[in-house]
Design a protein around this motif. Sequence first.
Motif, PDB file in Angstrom:
ATOM      1  N   LYS A 217       0.803  -1.229   0.000  1.00 46.13           N
ATOM      2  CA  LYS A 217       0.000   0.000   0.000  1.00 46.13           C
ATOM      3  C   LYS A 217       0.829   1.269   0.000  1.00 46.13           C
ATOM      4  O   LYS A 217       0.334   2.330  -0.356  1.00 46.13           O
ATOM      5  CB  LYS A 217      -0.912   0.013   1.222  1.00 46.13           C
ATOM      6  N   ASP A 218       2.105   1.162   0.425  1.00 48.21           N
ATOM      7  CA  ASP A 218       2.825   2.412   0.670  1.00 48.21           C
ATOM      8  C   ASP A 218       4.270   2.438   0.194  1.00 48.21           C
ATOM      9  O   ASP A 218       5.060   3.240   0.658  1.00 48.21           O
ATOM     10  CB  ASP A 218       2.766   2.744   2.156  1.00 48.21           C
ATOM     11  N   ILE A 219       4.650   1.565  -0.737  1.00 44.86           N
ATOM     12  CA  ILE A 219       5.996   1.625  -1.308  1.00 44.86           C
ATOM     13  C   ILE A 219       5.869   1.825  -2.810  1.00 44.86           C
ATOM     14  O   ILE A 219       5.196   1.066  -3.493  1.00 44.86           O
ATOM     15  CB  ILE A 219       6.790   0.340  -1.006  1.00 44.86           C
ATOM     16  N   LYS A 220       6.523   2.865  -3.308  1.00 46.44           N
ATOM     17  CA  LYS A 220       6.484   3.177  -4.737  1.00 46.44           C
ATOM     18  C   LYS A 220       7.910   3.237  -5.261  1.00 46.44           C
ATOM     19  O   LYS A 220       8.773   3.904  -4.674  1.00 46.44           O
ATOM     20  CB  LYS A 220       5.788   4.513  -4.971  1.00 46.44           C
TER      21      LYS A 220
ATOM     22  N   ALA B  46       9.065   5.161   0.477  1.00 44.80           N
ATOM     23  CA  ALA B  46       8.609   4.165   1.440  1.00 44.80           C
ATOM     24  C   ALA B  46       8.575   4.806   2.822  1.00 44.80           C
ATOM     25  O   ALA B  46       9.268   5.802   3.071  1.00 44.80           O
ATOM     26  CB  ALA B  46       9.550   2.969   1.444  1.00 44.80           C
ATOM     27  N   PRO B  47       7.790   4.245   3.729  1.00 43.19           N
ATOM     28  CA  PRO B  47       7.778   4.765   5.097  1.00 43.19           C
ATOM     29  C   PRO B  47       9.180   4.670   5.726  1.00 43.19           C
ATOM     30  O   PRO B  47       9.969   3.785   5.374  1.00 43.19           O
ATOM     31  CB  PRO B  47       6.802   3.831   5.827  1.00 43.19           C
TER      32      PRO B  47
ATOM     33  N   ILE C 204      15.769  -0.151   3.569  1.00 42.53           N
ATOM     34  CA  ILE C 204      16.059  -0.366   2.154  1.00 42.53           C
ATOM     35  C   ILE C 204      17.574  -0.454   2.006  1.00 42.53           C
ATOM     36  O   ILE C 204      18.293   0.462   2.412  1.00 42.53           O
ATOM     37  CB  ILE C 204      15.502   0.785   1.284  1.00 42.53           C
ATOM     38  N   PHE C 205      18.048  -1.585   1.476  1.00 48.90           N
ATOM     39  CA  PHE C 205      19.478  -1.812   1.305  1.00 48.90           C
ATOM     40  C   PHE C 205      19.760  -2.293  -0.106  1.00 48.90           C
ATOM     41  O   PHE C 205      18.945  -2.990  -0.703  1.00 48.90           O
ATOM     42  CB  PHE C 205      19.970  -2.922   2.261  1.00 48.90           C
ATOM     43  N   ARG C 206      20.943  -1.971  -0.610  1.00 45.40           N
ATOM     44  CA  ARG C 206      21.431  -2.641  -1.805  1.00 45.40           C
ATOM     45  C   ARG C 206      21.650  -4.097  -1.425  1.00 45.40           C
ATOM     46  O   ARG C 206      22.031  -4.416  -0.305  1.00 45.40           O
ATOM     47  CB  ARG C 206      22.763  -2.031  -2.273  1.00 45.40           C
ATOM     48  N   LYS C 207      21.430  -5.023  -2.350  1.00 43.69           N
ATOM     49  CA  LYS C 207      21.503  -6.451  -2.047  1.00 43.69           C
ATOM     50  C   LYS C 207      22.857  -6.854  -1.475  1.00 43.69           C
ATOM     51  O   LYS C 207      22.940  -7.611  -0.518  1.00 43.69           O
ATOM     52  CB  LYS C 207      21.187  -7.260  -3.320  1.00 43.69           C
ATOM     53  N   GLU C 208      23.950  -6.352  -2.051  1.00 47.50           N
ATOM     54  CA  GLU C 208      25.273  -6.750  -1.577  1.00 47.50           C
ATOM     55  C   GLU C 208      25.524  -6.276  -0.138  1.00 47.50           C
ATOM     56  O   GLU C 208      26.168  -6.954   0.656  1.00 47.50           O
ATOM     57  CB  GLU C 208      26.390  -6.280  -2.522  1.00 47.50           C
ATOM     58  N   LEU C 209      25.000  -5.106   0.221  1.00 46.69           N
ATOM     59  CA  LEU C 209      25.136  -4.618   1.588  1.00 46.69           C
ATOM     60  C   LEU C 209      24.262  -5.439   2.537  1.00 46.69           C
ATOM     61  O   LEU C 209      24.696  -5.808   3.629  1.00 46.69           O
ATOM     62  CB  LEU C 209      24.747  -3.141   1.655  1.00 46.69           C
ATOM     63  N   TYR C 210      23.065  -5.765   2.111  1.00 48.33           N
ATOM     64  CA  TYR C 210      22.172  -6.603   2.916  1.00 48.33           C
ATOM     65  C   TYR C 210      22.822  -7.960   3.197  1.00 48.33           C
ATOM     66  O   TYR C 210      22.818  -8.444   4.331  1.00 48.33           O
ATOM     67  CB  TYR C 210      20.839  -6.795   2.191  1.00 48.33           C
TER      68      TYR C 210
END
Length: 75
Positions: free
Chosen positions: A16-19, A36-37, A42-48
């Motif tokens: 409902k709330d991420i664009k 996003a709220p 929110i992370f880049r995949k490699e950092l995650y």
Amino acid sequence: MLILSRKEGEAIVIGKDIKVTVTEVKDGQVRLGIDAPKEVDIFRKELYDAIQQENRMAAAPNITELKEIIGRVKK
């Protein structure tokens, strides 16, 4: 995995709330804008992946330290 085609300026909505908006396509790279709220991480995949690996290592028991603690407790 859902695969979508979007042009510059077009967006997708997640929940409902991420664009996610394609802000620019240039030289084989796509720039994305994410609305996003604040409580959504929110992370880049490699950092995650690096964060997850560090968490696994920090949570893994250190056998040497555990043996030392057990030795102290037994005394």
